[in-house]
Design a protein around this motif. Structure first.
Motif, mmCIF file in Angstrom:
data_model
loop_
_atom_site.group_PDB
_atom_site.id
_atom_site.type_symbol
_atom_site.label_atom_id
_atom_site.label_comp_id
_atom_site.label_asym_id
_atom_site.label_seq_id
_atom_site.Cartn_x
_atom_site.Cartn_y
_atom_site.Cartn_z
ATOM 1 N N MET A 1 6.821 -5.372 8.144
ATOM 2 C CA MET A 1 5.465 -4.903 7.863
ATOM 3 C C MET A 1 5.557 -3.439 7.449
ATOM 4 O O MET A 1 6.189 -2.629 8.128
ATOM 5 C CB MET A 1 4.608 -5.059 9.126
ATOM 6 N N THR A 2 4.923 -3.108 6.333
ATOM 7 C CA THR A 2 4.949 -1.745 5.817
ATOM 8 C C THR A 2 3.603 -1.075 6.068
ATOM 9 O O THR A 2 2.554 -1.619 5.727
ATOM 10 C CB THR A 2 5.243 -1.722 4.306
ATOM 11 N N ILE A 3 3.646 0.104 6.663
ATOM 12 C CA ILE A 3 2.456 0.900 6.928
ATOM 13 C C ILE A 3 2.490 2.102 5.994
ATOM 14 O O ILE A 3 3.445 2.890 6.023
ATOM 15 C CB ILE A 3 2.417 1.386 8.387
ATOM 16 N N ILE A 40 -1.810 -1.672 5.312
ATOM 17 C CA ILE A 40 -0.879 -2.489 6.082
ATOM 18 C C ILE A 40 -0.505 -3.689 5.220
ATOM 19 O O ILE A 40 -1.376 -4.458 4.801
ATOM 20 C CB ILE A 40 -1.508 -2.940 7.406
ATOM 21 N N SER A 41 0.778 -3.826 4.947
ATOM 22 C CA SER A 41 1.258 -4.877 4.033
ATOM 23 C C SER A 41 2.348 -5.689 4.710
ATOM 24 O O SER A 41 3.256 -5.128 5.334
ATOM 25 C CB SER A 41 1.816 -4.251 2.745
ATOM 26 N N TRP A 42 2.258 -7.014 4.566
ATOM 27 C CA TRP A 42 3.315 -7.902 5.043
ATOM 28 C C TRP A 42 3.201 -9.235 4.302
ATOM 29 O O TRP A 42 2.110 -9.695 3.992
ATOM 30 C CB TRP A 42 3.237 -8.113 6.562
ATOM 31 N N ASN A 43 4.337 -9.808 3.984
ATOM 32 C CA ASN A 43 4.366 -11.135 3.336
ATOM 33 C C ASN A 43 3.368 -11.238 2.176
ATOM 34 O O ASN A 43 2.642 -12.226 2.038
ATOM 35 C CB ASN A 43 4.083 -12.241 4.352
ATOM 36 N N SER A 44 3.314 -10.217 1.350
ATOM 37 C CA SER A 44 2.439 -10.153 0.166
ATOM 38 C C SER A 44 0.956 -10.022 0.510
ATOM 39 O O SER A 44 0.099 -10.157 -0.367
ATOM 40 C CB SER A 44 2.639 -11.385 -0.740
ATOM 41 N N HIS A 45 0.623 -9.745 1.764
ATOM 42 C CA HIS A 45 -0.763 -9.501 2.166
ATOM 43 C C HIS A 45 -1.007 -7.999 2.246
ATOM 44 O O HIS A 45 -0.136 -7.244 2.683
ATOM 45 C CB HIS A 45 -1.063 -10.128 3.529
ATOM 46 N N LEU A 250 3.060 8.744 3.351
ATOM 47 C CA LEU A 250 4.184 8.355 4.197
ATOM 48 C C LEU A 250 4.156 6.850 4.403
ATOM 49 O O LEU A 250 3.094 6.273 4.700
ATOM 50 C CB LEU A 250 4.094 9.064 5.541
ATOM 51 N N SER A 251 5.289 6.187 4.260
ATOM 52 C CA SER A 251 5.428 4.768 4.547
ATOM 53 C C SER A 251 6.443 4.570 5.654
ATOM 54 O O SER A 251 7.508 5.200 5.641
ATOM 55 C CB SER A 251 5.858 3.976 3.310
ATOM 56 N N ILE A 252 6.116 3.707 6.602
ATOM 57 C CA ILE A 252 7.039 3.376 7.687
ATOM 58 C C ILE A 252 7.121 1.859 7.805
ATOM 59 O O ILE A 252 6.221 1.137 7.365
ATOM 60 C CB ILE A 252 6.586 3.993 9.028
ATOM 61 N N GLU A 253 8.198 1.386 8.384
ATOM 62 C CA GLU A 253 8.393 -0.044 8.587
ATOM 63 C C GLU A 253 8.263 -0.367 10.064
ATOM 64 O O GLU A 253 8.807 0.343 10.921
ATOM 65 C CB GLU A 253 9.777 -0.475 8.067
ATOM 66 N N VAL A 254 7.564 -1.461 10.350
ATOM 67 C CA VAL A 254 7.424 -1.958 11.709
ATOM 68 C C VAL A 254 7.773 -3.443 11.682
ATOM 69 O O VAL A 254 7.193 -4.198 10.889
ATOM 70 C CB VAL A 254 5.978 -1.771 12.239
ATOM 71 N N PRO A 255 8.719 -3.899 12.511
ATOM 72 C CA PRO A 255 9.094 -5.313 12.475
ATOM 73 C C PRO A 255 7.908 -6.214 12.791
ATOM 74 O O PRO A 255 7.072 -5.905 13.660
ATOM 75 C CB PRO A 255 10.177 -5.417 13.557
#
Length: 257
Positions: A1-3, A40-45, A250-255
């Protein structure tokens, strides 16, 4: 998940119009802050939390080709007045889902009546689908359960949101213990830290640090920052090793859970 932090500033942004404050005159791009919002982005959402006056600029800087929805924390202008700029997404996708407390939805309907009109709609206006957000009731967004977190902005109730191991709170002055328990165990916490001096409706730096310690996330990022907090580089150097100042883009990754 990208924030992605679309904006990290308080209601006036930084620089403040007409201000000669040293932070407002800073050349450090991290000291230039649009009004607060996060993607908030994940799996193309793609979902955003809040849609303020800088929404168009934020979408041009961090381009996405579709928007699955907007989650609102509360109804104040710096979090809502970008609603009209969802039109390009509406023209491509149709009605845009928005998630909000009933009180917030009622405020949006008063201020953007043409967006919510059932009859005689202006053909260029966007349209939305309202989904009610309630305390203790998770929201299901595709394959992810999102838990609303209730807090108080002085006397005004606001919602933060927990997406798996990521928690986003802004415009917070008080969070009850039962709501803190919903945050515990998160890997990444985002919370407002306005300035060093006490404020009637926002955490100041000391309060934000105390809250971060209570939650115990692996990483904490501060947002909704005023120029009165100081220069980004100087403030961050004084923070604990697992606490950071967020900055625009700023972009961060969260599992994912």
């Amino acid at each position: 998940m990208t924030i992605t932090f679309l904006g990290t500033g308080t209601s006036q942004g930084i620089p403040v119009i007409g201000s000669k404050h040293p932070v407002c005159l800073s050349d450090d791009p991290r000291d230039k802050r649009l009004r607060v919002s996060v993607l908030i982005s994940w799996n193309s959402h793609n979902y955003v939390i809040d849609c303020g006056p800088d929404f168009r600029q934020q979408m041009l800087t961090n381009p996405i080709d579709h928007l699955d929805g907007i989650l609102f924390t509360h109804e104040h202008a710096d979090h809502t007045v970008g609603m009209d700029d969802i039109r390009p997404f509406f023209f491509r996708q149709g009605d845009i889902p928005i998630y909000a407390h009933d009180r917030v939805a009622a405020s949006l309907k008063r201020r953007f009546d043409y967006i919510f009109a059932d009859e005689n709609r202006y053909p260029g206006a966007p349209a939305v689908k309202v989904v009610q957000v309630e305390k203790d009731i998770p929201i299901v967004l595709h394959d992810l359960e999102v838990m609303p977190i209730e807090a108080y902005h002085n006397r005004l109730q606001v919602f933060g949101y927990r997406f798996g191991d990521f928690v986003y709170l802004t415009d917070v002055k008080r969070v009850e213990e039962e709501e803190i328990q919903k945050i515990k165990g998160a890997k990444v916490l985002v919370v407002n830290a306005l300035r060093e001096e006490a404020h009637h409706s926002h955490f100041n730096l000391e309060e934000a640090l105390e809250f971060s310690e209570r939650v115990g996330a692996d990483r904490t990022y501060f947002t909704h920052i005023s120029h009165l907090l100081g220069f980004h580089a100087e403030v961050e150097n004084k923070l604990p090793k697992n606490v950071f100042l967020a900055y625009d883009n700023l972009s961060i990754e969260v599992p994912l859970p």
